[in-house]
Design a protein around this motif. Structure first.
Motif, PDB file in Angstrom:
ATOM      1  N   PHE A 230      11.881  50.689  27.257  1.00 16.27           N
ATOM      2  CA  PHE A 230      11.719  49.508  26.692  1.00 16.27           C
ATOM      3  C   PHE A 230      12.613  49.565  25.250  1.00 16.27           C
ATOM      4  CE2 PHE A 230       7.831  49.872  29.082  1.00 16.27           C
ATOM      5  CZ  PHE A 230       8.147  48.993  29.978  1.00 16.27           C
ATOM      6  N   LYS A 231      13.229  48.626  24.878  1.00 14.14           N
ATOM      7  CA  LYS A 231      13.822  48.325  23.631  1.00 14.14           C
ATOM      8  C   LYS A 231      12.808  48.019  22.652  1.00 14.14           C
ATOM      9  CE  LYS A 231      17.859  46.125  21.412  1.00 14.14           C
ATOM     10  NZ  LYS A 231      18.984  45.242  21.898  1.00 14.14           N
ATOM     11  N   PRO A 232      12.846  48.812  21.490  1.00 11.18           N
ATOM     12  CA  PRO A 232      11.791  48.338  20.495  1.00 11.18           C
ATOM     13  C   PRO A 232      11.917  46.907  20.034  1.00 11.18           C
ATOM     14  CG  PRO A 232      12.841  50.595  20.009  1.00 11.18           C
ATOM     15  CD  PRO A 232      13.556  49.907  21.160  1.00 11.18           C
ATOM     16  N   LYS A 233      10.894  46.388  19.772  1.00  9.74           N
ATOM     17  CA  LYS A 233      11.024  44.772  19.448  1.00  9.74           C
ATOM     18  C   LYS A 233      11.837  44.713  17.770  1.00  9.74           C
ATOM     19  CE  LYS A 233       6.582  43.106  21.610  1.00  9.74           C
ATOM     20  NZ  LYS A 233       6.893  43.868  22.560  1.00  9.74           N
ATOM     21  N   ARG A 234      11.640  45.882  17.199  1.00  5.21           N
ATOM     22  CA  ARG A 234      12.122  45.832  15.716  1.00  5.21           C
ATOM     23  C   ARG A 234      13.536  46.701  15.624  1.00  5.21           C
ATOM     24  NH1 ARG A 234       7.170  47.816  12.248  1.00  5.21           N
ATOM     25  NH2 ARG A 234       8.635  48.122  10.759  1.00  5.21           N
ATOM     26  N   ALA A 235      14.278  46.640  16.856  1.00  8.14           N
ATOM     27  CA  ALA A 235      15.275  47.449  16.928  1.00  8.14           C
ATOM     28  C   ALA A 235      16.359  47.044  15.968  1.00  8.14           C
ATOM     29  CB  ALA A 235      16.056  47.112  18.383  1.00  8.14           C
ATOM     30  N   ASP A 236      16.772  45.949  15.660  1.00 12.46           N
ATOM     31  CA  ASP A 236      17.849  45.539  14.535  1.00 12.46           C
ATOM     32  C   ASP A 236      17.382  46.084  13.195  1.00 12.46           C
ATOM     33  OD1 ASP A 236      19.114  44.015  16.410  1.00 12.46           O
ATOM     34  OD2 ASP A 236      18.150  42.161  16.104  1.00 12.46           O
ATOM     35  N   GLU A 237      16.027  46.284  12.924  1.00 15.85           N
ATOM     36  CA  GLU A 237      15.706  46.763  11.881  1.00 15.85           C
ATOM     37  C   GLU A 237      15.770  48.450  11.835  1.00 15.85           C
ATOM     38  OE1 GLU A 237      11.594  45.787  10.641  1.00 15.85           O
ATOM     39  OE2 GLU A 237      11.721  44.207  11.666  1.00 15.85           O
TER      40      GLU A 237
ATOM     41  N   GLU B 272      21.874  49.335  26.400  1.00 14.20           N
ATOM     42  CA  GLU B 272      21.265  49.189  27.550  1.00 14.20           C
ATOM     43  C   GLU B 272      22.019  49.837  28.783  1.00 14.20           C
ATOM     44  OE1 GLU B 272      20.364  44.952  28.184  1.00 14.20           O
ATOM     45  OE2 GLU B 272      19.876  44.628  26.321  1.00 14.20           O
TER      46      GLU B 272
ATOM     47  N   TYR C 207       6.575  53.312  15.098  1.00 18.43           N
ATOM     48  CA  TYR C 207       6.992  52.957  13.856  1.00 18.43           C
ATOM     49  C   TYR C 207       6.609  53.649  12.747  1.00 18.43           C
ATOM     50  CZ  TYR C 207       8.919  49.084  16.565  1.00 18.43           C
ATOM     51  OH  TYR C 207       9.489  47.974  17.563  1.00 18.43           O
TER      52      TYR C 207
END
Length: 128
Positions: free
Chosen positions: A33-40, A65, A95
């Motif tokens: 799964f992609k982390p929800k805070r991936a942009d950070e 992806e 995190y």
């Protein structure tokens, strides 16, 4: 972010694994799964846990992806040693705040060169 280095008994084996998997100057770590805070996390660090101790980190470049639905965490293929810091093992990734992240070993005190077990024992005795 933290991740357990499953099957790596020490920093040297983790470093060898990363070099073996490297494609040029990048290395990929697959997750479901992609982390929800991936942009950070882009530009941040992925820290590795070996024997219940944070021992090294790599810089996160991006999240790609894959066709099979999984996510590749694309990182710089240069493992940086950090001051060993006790950290419980966990499944997947977690995190890590900047305040909780270990320092690099660039200060030349030699503490980062200690084996994780010895570091843990010295820390428990409040000697380091």
């Amino acid at each position: 972010m933290t991740r357990v280095a499953v099957g790596c008994p020490d920093f040297a084996s983790l470093e060898a694994r990363i070099q073996m998997r490297a494609e040029g100057s990048e290395v990929r770590f697959t997750t479901r799964f992609k982390p929800k805070r991936a942009d950070e996390l882009v530009g941040g660090k992925l820290h590795f846990i070996v024997k219940h101790t944070l021992v090294g980190r790599v810089e996160i470049l991006r999240f790609d992806e894959r066709e099979d639905g999984r996510i590749d965490i694309v990182c710089v293929a240069a493992l940086e040693r950090v001051h060993p810091q006790p950290k419980r093992a966990h499944q997947g990734w977690r995190y890590l705040t900047d305040a909780d992240a270990p320092k690099g070993v660039d200060d030349g005190d030699g503490i980062g060169e200690l084996p994780p077990e010895l570091y843990r024992e010295l820390a428990e005795l409040s000697l380091i």
